[in-house]
Write a protein that holds these residues in place. Structure first.
Motif, PDB file in Angstrom:
ATOM      1  N   UNK A  53      -3.057  23.823   0.073  1.00 10.69           N
ATOM      2  CA  UNK A  53      -2.401  23.079   0.144  1.00 10.69           C
ATOM      3  C   UNK A  53      -2.236  22.764  -1.073  1.00 10.69           C
ATOM      4  N   UNK A  54      -0.411  21.949  -1.460  1.00 14.92           N
ATOM      5  CA  UNK A  54      -0.373  20.761  -2.782  1.00 14.92           C
ATOM      6  C   UNK A  54      -0.593  19.913  -2.275  1.00 14.92           C
ATOM      7  N   UNK A  55      -1.058  18.799  -3.578  1.00 11.32           N
ATOM      8  CA  UNK A  55      -0.651  17.899  -2.848  1.00 11.32           C
ATOM      9  C   UNK A  55       0.324  17.246  -2.923  1.00 11.32           C
ATOM     10  N   UNK A  56       1.083  17.342  -3.302  1.00  8.61           N
ATOM     11  CA  UNK A  56       2.574  17.190  -3.076  1.00  8.61           C
ATOM     12  C   UNK A  56       2.780  17.106  -1.705  1.00  8.61           C
ATOM     13  N   UNK A  57       2.583  17.614  -0.990  1.00  5.50           N
ATOM     14  CA  UNK A  57       2.418  17.261   0.936  1.00  5.50           C
ATOM     15  C   UNK A  57       2.484  15.831   0.911  1.00  5.50           C
ATOM     16  N   UNK A  58       1.701  15.315   1.324  1.00  3.02           N
ATOM     17  CA  UNK A  58       1.204  14.443   0.945  1.00  3.02           C
ATOM     18  C   UNK A  58       2.505  12.958   0.474  1.00  3.02           C
ATOM     19  N   UNK A  59       3.173  13.101   0.454  1.00  2.00           N
ATOM     20  CA  UNK A  59       5.038  12.576   0.000  1.00  2.00           C
ATOM     21  C   UNK A  59       5.862  12.334   0.595  1.00  2.00           C
ATOM     22  N   UNK A  60       5.425  13.239   1.668  1.00  2.00           N
ATOM     23  CA  UNK A  60       6.453  13.485   2.587  1.00  2.00           C
ATOM     24  C   UNK A  60       6.217  12.195   3.842  1.00  2.00           C
ATOM     25  N   UNK A  61       4.802  11.550   4.083  1.00  2.00           N
ATOM     26  CA  UNK A  61       4.538  10.810   4.260  1.00  2.00           C
ATOM     27  C   UNK A  61       3.957   9.994   3.851  1.00  2.00           C
ATOM     28  N   UNK A  62       4.396   9.075   2.958  1.00  2.00           N
ATOM     29  CA  UNK A  62       3.270   8.005   2.261  1.00  2.00           C
ATOM     30  C   UNK A  62       2.308   7.255   2.599  1.00  2.00           C
ATOM     31  N   UNK A  63       2.349   6.971   3.905  1.00  2.00           N
ATOM     32  CA  UNK A  63       1.186   6.238   4.704  1.00  2.00           C
ATOM     33  C   UNK A  63      -0.055   7.033   4.748  1.00  2.00           C
ATOM     34  N   UNK A  64       0.388   8.192   4.332  1.00  2.00           N
ATOM     35  CA  UNK A  64      -1.017   9.473   4.694  1.00  2.00           C
ATOM     36  C   UNK A  64      -1.755   9.134   3.202  1.00  2.00           C
ATOM     37  N   UNK A  65      -0.892   8.714   2.415  1.00  2.00           N
ATOM     38  CA  UNK A  65      -1.729   8.937   0.681  1.00  2.00           C
ATOM     39  C   UNK A  65      -1.935   7.455   0.129  1.00  2.00           C
ATOM     40  N   UNK A  66      -1.304   6.827   1.146  1.00  2.00           N
ATOM     41  CA  UNK A  66      -1.966   4.990   1.319  1.00  2.00           C
ATOM     42  C   UNK A  66      -2.948   5.167   1.931  1.00  2.00           C
ATOM     43  N   UNK A  67      -3.529   5.535   3.574  1.00  2.00           N
ATOM     44  CA  UNK A  67      -4.601   6.353   4.155  1.00  2.00           C
ATOM     45  C   UNK A  67      -5.448   6.734   3.221  1.00  2.00           C
ATOM     46  N   UNK A  68      -5.761   7.856   2.274  1.00  2.00           N
ATOM     47  CA  UNK A  68      -6.569   8.705   1.737  1.00  2.00           C
ATOM     48  C   UNK A  68      -6.789   7.958   0.867  1.00  2.00           C
ATOM     49  N   UNK A  69      -6.211   6.780  -0.328  1.00  2.00           N
ATOM     50  CA  UNK A  69      -6.571   5.729  -1.515  1.00  2.00           C
ATOM     51  C   UNK A  69      -7.263   4.340  -1.095  1.00  2.00           C
ATOM     52  N   UNK A  70      -7.284   3.800   0.915  1.00  2.00           N
ATOM     53  CA  UNK A  70      -8.296   2.880   1.315  1.00  2.00           C
ATOM     54  C   UNK A  70      -9.743   3.935   2.126  1.00  2.00           C
ATOM     55  N   UNK A  71      -9.329   4.893   2.619  1.00  2.00           N
ATOM     56  CA  UNK A  71     -10.376   5.752   2.815  1.00  2.00           C
ATOM     57  C   UNK A  71     -11.732   5.863   1.037  1.00  2.00           C
ATOM     58  N   UNK A  72     -10.676   5.803   0.638  1.00  2.00           N
ATOM     59  CA  UNK A  72     -11.721   6.349  -0.748  1.00  2.00           C
ATOM     60  C   UNK A  72     -12.148   5.241  -1.451  1.00  2.00           C
ATOM     61  N   UNK A  73     -11.467   4.085  -1.444  1.00  2.00           N
ATOM     62  CA  UNK A  73     -12.043   2.522  -1.611  1.00  2.00           C
ATOM     63  C   UNK A  73     -13.297   2.486  -0.836  1.00  2.00           C
ATOM     64  N   UNK A  74     -13.353   2.418   0.727  1.00  2.00           N
ATOM     65  CA  UNK A  74     -14.109   2.493   1.358  1.00  2.00           C
ATOM     66  C   UNK A  74     -15.277   3.472   1.382  1.00  2.00           C
ATOM     67  N   UNK A  75     -15.455   4.331   0.888  1.00  2.00           N
ATOM     68  CA  UNK A  75     -15.932   5.037   1.103  1.00  2.00           C
ATOM     69  C   UNK A  75     -17.377   5.150  -0.711  1.00  2.00           C
ATOM     70  N   UNK A  76     -16.573   4.717  -1.399  1.00  2.00           N
ATOM     71  CA  UNK A  76     -17.090   4.105  -2.410  1.00  2.00           C
ATOM     72  C   UNK A  76     -17.093   2.760  -2.818  1.00  2.00           C
ATOM     73  N   UNK A  77     -16.633   2.026  -2.238  1.00  2.00           N
ATOM     74  CA  UNK A  77     -17.512   0.384  -2.403  1.00  2.00           C
ATOM     75  C   UNK A  77     -16.501   0.300  -3.589  1.00  2.00           C
ATOM     76  N   UNK A  78     -15.316   0.662  -3.989  1.00  2.00           N
ATOM     77  CA  UNK A  78     -14.856   0.354  -5.344  1.00  2.00           C
ATOM     78  C   UNK A  78     -13.710   0.485  -5.979  1.00  2.00           C
ATOM     79  N   UNK A  79     -12.739  -0.279  -6.076  1.00  2.00           N
ATOM     80  CA  UNK A  79     -10.920  -0.304  -5.740  1.00  2.00           C
ATOM     81  C   UNK A  79     -11.120   0.118  -7.457  1.00  2.00           C
ATOM     82  N   UNK A  80     -11.749   0.227  -8.288  1.00  2.00           N
ATOM     83  CA  UNK A  80     -10.956   1.725  -9.324  1.00  2.00           C
ATOM     84  C   UNK A  80     -10.778   2.351  -9.042  1.00  2.00           C
TER      85      UNK A  80
END
Length: 147
Positions: free
Chosen positions: A71-98
């Motif tokens: 897939x292309x990542x552009x598909x995540x734009x059709x449901x903005x909550x998904x991309x937001x959830x992935x950002x939160x997952x990455x922050x949680x995983x790394x424990x770094x907001x950067x």
């Protein structure tokens, strides 16, 4: 805004047939919700990410072996909550907001979860013992939510 718009979602070739089988948008899909419970491949991929996070499944951050552009990542734009959830997952995983400033790293993390989750999800669907994939998944996910 979709931070993942320019990033491809690559998966191991081993998942290609299963994604096509269980997704209505796949080449093998027959647009039957009972048998093909995922309208799009991104829906199955995202559920796999969620399952891996919920079950704390061990995941590899990089796929091994032959891969394909699923897939292309552009598909995540059709449901903005998904991309937001992935950002939160990455922050949680790394424990770094950067990490939120690095879309490629966030996708690498999300895809790592997807790799573990897809294995789990496919095994789950295929253990359904006669039930339709949709009914079985609904029951299993309901149990996970209650737990």
């Amino acid at each position: 805004m979709n931070a993942f718009a320019g990033i491809d979602i690559n998966l191991p070739e081993a998942f290609k047939e299963k994604l096509q089988t269980y997704c209505q948008s796949g080449q093998k899909g027959v647009s039957n919700l009972e048998e093909n419970p995922f309208p799009r491949m991104i829906d199955m991929w995202f559920l796999a990410v969620c399952l891996a996070a919920k079950k704390d499944l061990k995941h590899e951050m990089r796929a091994k072996g032959a891969q394909y552009k699923a897939m292309e990542g552009v598909v995540l734009g059709s449901d903005s909550w998904r991309s937001n959830a992935l950002v939160l997952l990455a922050i949680s995983h790394t424990e770094d907001i950067a990490v939120a400033d690095n879309p490629r790293e966030m996708m690498r993390i999300a895809n790592g979860y997807a790799l573990a989750g897809l294995s789990y999800l496919i095994d789950l669907i295929e253990s359904r013992d006669g039930d339709t994939p949709l009914n079985f998944l609904c029951d299993e996910i309901d149990k996970m939510i209650e737990a």
